[in-house]
Design a protein around this motif. Structure first.
Motif, short mmCIF file in Angstrom:
data_model
loop_
_atom_site.label_atom_id
_atom_site.label_comp_id
_atom_site.label_asym_id
_atom_site.label_seq_id
_atom_site.Cartn_x
_atom_site.Cartn_y
_atom_site.Cartn_z
N SER A 330 0.83 -1.21 0.00
CA SER A 330 0.00 0.00 0.00
C SER A 330 0.87 1.25 0.00
N PRO A 331 0.60 2.21 -0.90
CA PRO A 331 1.38 3.46 -0.90
C PRO A 331 1.20 4.26 0.39
N ALA A 332 0.12 4.01 1.12
CA ALA A 332 -0.09 4.72 2.38
C ALA A 332 1.05 4.45 3.36
N LEU A 333 1.59 3.24 3.32
CA LEU A 333 2.66 2.89 4.25
C LEU A 333 3.91 3.72 3.99
N LYS A 334 4.24 3.93 2.73
CA LYS A 334 5.40 4.76 2.40
C LYS A 334 5.13 6.22 2.76
N ILE A 335 3.91 6.68 2.52
CA ILE A 335 3.57 8.06 2.86
C ILE A 335 3.70 8.28 4.36
N ILE A 336 3.19 7.35 5.16
CA ILE A 336 3.31 7.46 6.61
C ILE A 336 4.77 7.43 7.04
N GLU A 337 5.54 6.52 6.45
CA GLU A 337 6.97 6.43 6.77
C GLU A 337 7.69 7.74 6.50
N LEU A 338 7.40 8.34 5.36
CA LEU A 338 8.06 9.61 5.00
C LEU A 338 7.62 10.75 5.92
N LEU A 339 6.35 10.78 6.28
CA LEU A 339 5.86 11.82 7.18
C LEU A 339 6.47 11.69 8.56
N GLN A 340 6.53 10.46 9.06
CA GLN A 340 7.13 10.23 10.37
C GLN A 340 8.61 10.61 10.36
N ALA A 341 9.30 10.30 9.27
CA ALA A 341 10.72 10.64 9.17
C ALA A 341 10.93 12.15 9.17
N ARG A 342 9.93 12.90 8.73
CA ARG A 342 10.01 14.36 8.70
C ARG A 342 9.49 14.99 9.99
N GLY A 343 9.15 14.15 10.96
CA GLY A 343 8.77 14.68 12.27
C GLY A 343 7.29 14.92 12.47
N ALA A 344 6.44 14.47 11.57
CA ALA A 344 5.00 14.67 11.73
C ALA A 344 4.44 13.72 12.78
N GLU A 345 3.40 14.16 13.46
CA GLU A 345 2.63 13.28 14.33
C GLU A 345 1.52 12.68 13.46
N VAL A 346 1.66 11.41 13.12
CA VAL A 346 0.73 10.77 12.19
C VAL A 346 -0.28 9.92 12.96
N VAL A 347 -1.55 10.11 12.66
CA VAL A 347 -2.61 9.22 13.12
C VAL A 347 -3.37 8.79 11.88
N TYR A 348 -4.05 7.65 11.97
CA TYR A 348 -4.80 7.21 10.80
C TYR A 348 -6.17 6.69 11.19
N HIS A 349 -7.08 6.79 10.22
CA HIS A 349 -8.40 6.19 10.37
C HIS A 349 -8.66 5.30 9.17
N ASP A 350 -8.92 4.02 9.46
CA ASP A 350 -9.26 3.05 8.42
C ASP A 350 -10.13 1.98 9.05
N PRO A 351 -11.41 1.94 8.70
CA PRO A 351 -12.32 0.96 9.32
C PRO A 351 -11.97 -0.48 9.00
N TYR A 352 -11.06 -0.71 8.05
CA TYR A 352 -10.70 -2.07 7.64
C TYR A 352 -9.36 -2.54 8.18
N VAL A 353 -8.59 -1.64 8.77
CA VAL A 353 -7.25 -1.98 9.25
C VAL A 353 -7.13 -1.56 10.71
N ALA A 354 -7.03 -2.55 11.59
CA ALA A 354 -7.06 -2.27 13.03
C ALA A 354 -5.76 -1.68 13.55
N GLU A 355 -4.64 -2.08 12.96
CA GLU A 355 -3.36 -1.59 13.47
C GLU A 355 -2.28 -1.71 12.41
N LEU A 356 -1.22 -0.92 12.62
CA LEU A 356 -0.01 -0.99 11.81
C LEU A 356 1.15 -1.15 12.79
N PRO A 357 1.38 -2.36 13.28
CA PRO A 357 2.36 -2.58 14.34
C PRO A 357 3.77 -2.10 13.98
N SER A 358 4.16 -2.27 12.74
CA SER A 358 5.52 -1.89 12.35
C SER A 358 5.75 -0.39 12.44
N MET A 359 4.65 0.37 12.47
CA MET A 359 4.76 1.82 12.54
C MET A 359 4.29 2.36 13.90
#
Length: 419
Positions: A330-359
């Motif tokens: 999923s491209p969302a994973l790369k987008i989140i990775e890049l945002l976190q690397a730039r210091g953003a506080e990232v939260v997500y909402h997805d009714p189909y995905v309960a968690e992203l443990p690696s992140m």
């Protein structure tokens, strides 16, 4: 009769259900003991197979981790993963391991079919030698064919039963026998002259989509720079009743096929001293899209005098497509990775995905996620989510899917539009 299925994932388990539902006994084999135990209890790990559907045919299904249980099956369908390794080269380990195991248990008269997506020549050059370690001859003592899976998770208009099934056998008789097997659950079977034809047909299907998605993504980046609305361009071009097929830009490609399958052919082509430059360029463009999307987010924050570092960014949708929970590639994973690397506080909402443990993230309630949000970005537009209301309430929003392009909200930035 009975059908054996090796690999009970997104391809194998739905296929098992199709055969069981027409009254055929199914023997499902998977090396994941936990998965097998869950299936025996009537618990499905695949979204497209609800527990109720599995439980409705459980009496016709047996699940095992032992390949020897496939010895008496009339046909064995191989549906194991064929991913890429870290160097973007084919990882045939699961496929070759399954073939070796089958070489020790198959018997004369069986029909063996490979469904896993792979490069032309895999069935003939790799499976034949391993299966013939049984002492049996492919195309003589047992039938061997390739029939590419065409599963599209979450889709209901085209299913296994209604999507034409391509079958290419090692011999004409192999094709005929494999076609008879699939004819029991598929309304249309399309025989072709060889496994190589069937293997390459599958790759062509996905490369066609990959190349056209790359084309429209590249045009979206250009349109953004030229201050041209790419969505209006696509709408206009789509009025042509011939010679044009609509594709839409997005944050990149995801799933089990499109980001992976084209590289199977590019790898194989190198063995023939052939460079598939067109295909590889498409892959390069699509892999760059998450970076471009993060630049859009940075620009949007900059417009309101904020930096990415320290900003609360709400990512809406992290699966690779609407209506499913599959996060593979999923491209969302790369987008989140890049945002976190730039210091953003990232939260997500997805009714189909309960968690992203690696992140280190878990799904947030939408209202809670939007509290104190600096920016909302629509990465995957799930059904049932009011995206228009979200962008109206967010201080600033970036829509990477074009689902809010009808709005005239000044706070919305869209992919392929400078504003």
């Amino acid at each position: 009769m009975s059908i054996g299925i090796v690999g009970l994932g997104y391809v194998g388990l739905p296929l098992a259900m199709e055969f069981a539902e027409v009254g055929i006994d199914v023997i499902g084999v998977d090396i994941d003991a936990g998965k097998v135990a869950g299936l025996r209890r009537g618990h499905s790990h695949i979204e497209d197979v609800p527990d109720a559907r599995l439980q409705g045919v459980l009496e016709r299904c047996s699940f095992s981790t032992r390949f020897v249980d496939l010895h008496d099956a009339e046909a064995i369908l191989i549906c194991v993963p064929t991913p890429l390794n870290a160097n973007r080269e084919p990882e045939l380990g699961p496929l070759l391991g399954s073939a070796r195991a089958l070489g020790g248990v198959i018997r004369s008269g069986q029909i063996i079919v490979l469904e896993s997506t792979t490069f032309p020549g895999t069935t003939r050059d790799y499976l034949v030698p391993l299966l013939e370690e049984s002492g049996l001859r492919a195309g003589v003592d047992f039938a061997l064919a390739f029939s590419p899976e065409r599963v599209d998770p979450g889709r209901t208009d085209y299913t296994i039963a209604t999507t034409p099934k391509i079958v290419g056998g090692l011999t004409p008789r192999c094709t005929e026998l494999a076609a008879e097997v699939y004819g029991r659950v598929c309304s249309t079977v399309v025989p072709v002259g060889s496994p190589e034809t069937a293997e390459m047909a599958k790759l062509l299907e996905n490369i066609f989509r990959s190349v056209n998605i790359a084309l429209v993504n590249e045009l979206a980046m250009l349109a953004d720079r030229m201050n041209v609305d790419i969505w209006e361009v696509i709408d206009a071009a789509s009025t042509k009743p011939f010679g044009f097929m609509r594709f839409e830009p997005g944050p990149g490609m995801g799933g089990h096929c499109l980001p992976v399958d084209p590289f199977y052919l590019t790898w194989r082509a190198r063995e023939f001293d052939f460079a598939t430059e067109f295909i590889e360029l498409a892959g390069k463009v699509n892999k760059q899209m998450p970076y471009f999307c993060v630049e859009k987010i940075e620009q949007a924050l900059n417009d309101v005098s904020k930096s990415v570092r320290g900003s609360r960014v709400v990512v809406l949708g992290v699966s690779y497509k609407p209506g499913v929970g599959d996060i593979r590639e999923s491209p969302a994973l790369k987008i989140i990775e890049l945002l976190q690397a730039r210091g953003a506080e990232v939260v997500y909402h997805d009714p189909y995905v309960a968690e992203l443990p690696s992140m280190g993230l878990v799904n947030s309630d939408l209202d809670a996620a939007m509290v104190a949000a600096d920016l909302a970005v629509i990465v995957t537009a799930h059904p049932g989510v009011d995206h228009e209301q979200i962008v109206r309430s967010a201080p600033i929003a970036v829509d990477l899917r074009g689902v809010t392009r009808g709005l005239q909200e000044p706070t919305v930035r869209q992919l392929g539009r400078a504003r």
